[in-house]
Design an enzyme around this catalytic site. Structure first.
Site, PDB file in Angstrom:
ATOM      1  N   GLN A   1       0.865  -1.173   0.000  1.00 61.07           N
ATOM      2  CA  GLN A   1       0.000   0.000   0.000  1.00 61.07           C
ATOM      3  C   GLN A   1       0.906   1.229   0.000  1.00 61.07           C
ATOM      4  O   GLN A   1       1.397   1.664   1.037  1.00 61.07           O
ATOM      5  CB  GLN A   1      -0.919  -0.043   1.222  1.00 61.07           C
TER       6      GLN A   1
ATOM      7  N   ALA B   1     -11.476   2.234   5.008  1.00 64.44           N
ATOM      8  CA  ALA B   1     -10.545   1.413   4.226  1.00 64.44           C
ATOM      9  C   ALA B   1      -9.737   2.279   3.257  1.00 64.44           C
ATOM     10  O   ALA B   1      -9.964   3.478   3.114  1.00 64.44           O
ATOM     11  CB  ALA B   1     -11.315   0.336   3.480  1.00 64.44           C
ATOM     12  N   HIS B   2      -8.810   1.647   2.555  1.00 67.60           N
ATOM     13  CA  HIS B   2      -7.916   2.360   1.640  1.00 67.60           C
ATOM     14  C   HIS B   2      -8.677   3.051   0.510  1.00 67.60           C
ATOM     15  O   HIS B   2      -9.642   2.530  -0.006  1.00 67.60           O
ATOM     16  CB  HIS B   2      -6.837   1.450   1.053  1.00 67.60           C
ATOM     17  N   ASN B   3      -8.186   4.234   0.179  1.00 68.46           N
ATOM     18  CA  ASN B   3      -8.676   4.997  -0.964  1.00 68.46           C
ATOM     19  C   ASN B   3     -10.086   5.559  -0.800  1.00 68.46           C
ATOM     20  O   ASN B   3     -10.671   6.041  -1.775  1.00 68.46           O
ATOM     21  CB  ASN B   3      -8.594   4.178  -2.259  1.00 68.46           C
TER      22      ASN B   3
END
Lengths: 316, 316, 316
Positions: free
Chosen positions: A188, A229-231
């Site tokens: 990531q 969460a990511h993004n």
């Protein structure tokens, strides 16, 4: 890094000119210096208009590449992509950077850890046990409570409050899956951006992006145990009540209100001023602003209330 | 400890030879050096075949004891068992053990706490604010992020990543209940074993076993806020999405996929390759592998989808 | 602080005698030295019988004030109240207090942070990375695991166990909302009281009160990831299984049992000996003790079980 080195790492051939690559990105966001990747034929249109010059693709997409592209063909782009992310991954700690720069009238507890490359504004409080990772930026008047962990490259605005135990910038949950059922880590390589006047409750977790940034926009307030969460991109002045989770890449418009124990699937887009009552389970995007929703599957709040009465009557 | 001392601590009589007891265990897993216990008459068969030589039992089970057993009879075995666990409980910190042994090319931050008796392999990174308890073993190439807490006696494999704020080896949630409604702590004298290549997200909690071990097997990946209760056994290469919880002693086979906010009751056994969609509530064991499940009460995913359509039509 | 200074801070006029004000409180609990506030006309009765002498009110309530009251009229009491809480807010750290007093036979790790004004009883263990805030009181025989954060002014009884990563006393989630959709922080000026023999699992969060105290009463046991919001009052000998949340100001009677992933709305009152099965969603108060409940919307457990069978039959 040279494109030829990427190919060597993947044990694959490359076609075209060798290029200097500084990072990776998804197809639609790639810059000319970035390695872009495309897994499925459905990306042929995006591929044509990509600004990238170096690609990692499946063989069926070769014909759709922009002219003069350099590329690597993989039989399993998903696995190759995961392996490539490792090449561009930064170490969790970097020690050869300049010492942290601390602004005026800050309180930095001697038991807080400040890594190198950090830049902290004025009147910032960082309490004992907090961890401020490499290259983190924290602007004026922000308050970091004890035992908060802020991973490297995170950017935090002014006037923020981050309560104890919260973790900003841990790896998003991303893996490519082999045919044998193993999970290959997608490193990531993005970061987290927290804008001004955001308050984050105790024991929250806001993951760093795969590429680019996870964003919490100005004035948003998170209660305890919020999972982002990511993004994700969380709009301005939103409210998240405790124990709510948001799946990867989901975008909420500004002034949304999300009640406790709610959840959002990944890759959704939610209109501004949407309200979700407790334990909502949101699996589809919402285009009209100002709605009130409930339930899982999600429905209009009024419909949900009426439906619950009907359901209760089944037992009569 | 002598069996007679256990009896004295419980203020109960013991019958038979006095024996040296080194720990406690449940009936079916007891070794000859362990004190076993049985609460109900239904354990009579297990009792007969137990390898233990010392027992804590209800009076109705005396006739089912193996020959030459030593035993203590209690009118409330549940309470006596809880009281006995305290005798075998180790202090959270032990200071008379050898200094920690650290392998080659490790990075151990000066602000991490490493208790005595710890053994760390090579190329391990332990960041600031991490706590590594007495006798913990961490193998090669593992990365422990800041403010992780690893309780004593935990064993962590090689190539693992544990994100900030996670807690490995806290006490499982176990109490015996008095008639007056008080809760007597069952000391959690087991440990946690994390096998190789496991990744654990931010702010997870994996509890230590009552006796024996809570196990997370090789290649499994946990997202943020995962709760794994005492004595769980999580199979290889499984995936747990955020905010999921698993009740005590539940076993999952390998390659299960559990989506966000799901939950499992205790004492279940789940077949390999089972998939659970978001917010599944699993209250029964699953014997056939490869199924896809949804809902609470849990059902086949296709049935659940069809049922949701039927339910929505109630309001027409 | 003088009442006139409060008015000046709010940029509003005050009427009546100037008074020394030491803190704020809600109407029904206010003492003569406290500033009370009332937002709606429905508080007129409470207003009449309030012990407070200084009020922040909406203009429609002027006629209901007790005789000789001093008061500030605001067109938006909610916003003015939030702004006033800032005046009475204590800094997260206070350094001009006496050094911590530590009892006999304590183990306080050198890597734990103990702020000034702290009072710790005898035989207390405080492990590495724990944070004990200004003026915290911890009584005898209590065990604080690593990386626990205890905010200032928290009071913790004897014989308690607090597992790693838990956060006691972070700000409750309270904001007043402007017409432009911004959220103005209501500073949380109360504290948390944990009575004797309470066990708190890993990574819990128990928020401090707006005014007065959030209370966890004697003998109650919390599993991991429990969220207790501001001003809750959790009765004696209760049991909370993992990932459960309780909304603000909700009171539970003694000996309640709450299974995993359950949730309670705010401002409820729950009778003693109530039992809630997994994932209960409680939105209404419960007056009869001893009931067993399930589901969301909540219902009698037996009814819920029967209803689930009916629902499943819809798909036949």
């Amino acid at each position: 890094m040279l494109f030829s080195n990427v190919a060597a790492h993947l044990k694959l051939d490359f076609v075209g000119k060798d290029l200097e690559i500084d990072s990776m990105n998804e197809l639609s966001l790639s810059l000319p210096s970035q390695l872009a990747f495309a897994l499925h034929k459905k990306y042929s249109c995006e591929l044509k208009s990509s600004k990238a010059k170096a690609f990692l693709i499946t063989s069926s997409l070769i014909e759709h590449l922009p002219e003069d592209s350099s590329y690597i063909v993989s039989e399993d782009v998903s696995i190759s992509m995961a392996e490539a992310t490792k090449l561009f991954h930064k170490s969790p700690i970097e020690s050869n950077l300049p010492e942290a720069v601390i602004g005026k009238e800050c309180y930095i507890d001697a038991m807080a850890k400040i890594e190198s490359g950090v830049v902290i504004g004025s009147n910032v409080t960082i309490m004992a046990g907090a961890y401020i990772g490499t290259n983190v930026v924290i602007k004026d008047n922000t308050l970091i409570y004890p035992n908060v962990t802020i991973y490297r490259d995170t950017m935090i605005g002014s006037g923020c409050i981050i309560h104890a135990g919260s973790v900003i910038g841990a790896d998003g949950f991303g893996f490519s899956h082999t045919k044998e059922g193993k999970h290959i880590k997608i490193y990531q390589n993005g970061n987290v951006i927290i804008e001004d006047d955001v308050e984050i409750g105790a024991n929250c977790a806001i993951d760093r992006a795969i590429f680019n940034s996870t964003i919490i926009r100005r004035g948003t307030k998170l209660d305890n145990f919020i999972h982002i969460a990511h993004n994700c991109d969380i709009g301005e002045n939103s409210i998240f009540v405790a124990q709510t989770g948001v799946g990867g890449s989901t975008k909420l418009g500004h002034n949304c209100v999300v009640s406790g124990q709610s959840a959002f699937s990944d890759h959704l887009s939610i209109a501004p001023f949407s309200t979700f009552t407790a334990r909502s389970g949101v699996t589809k995007s919402i285009t009209d602003s100002g709605g009130v929703y409930s339930g899982f599957p999600l429905m209009n709040h009024r419909d949900w209330k009426r439906l619950q009465i009907r359901i209760a009557k089944l037992d009569q």
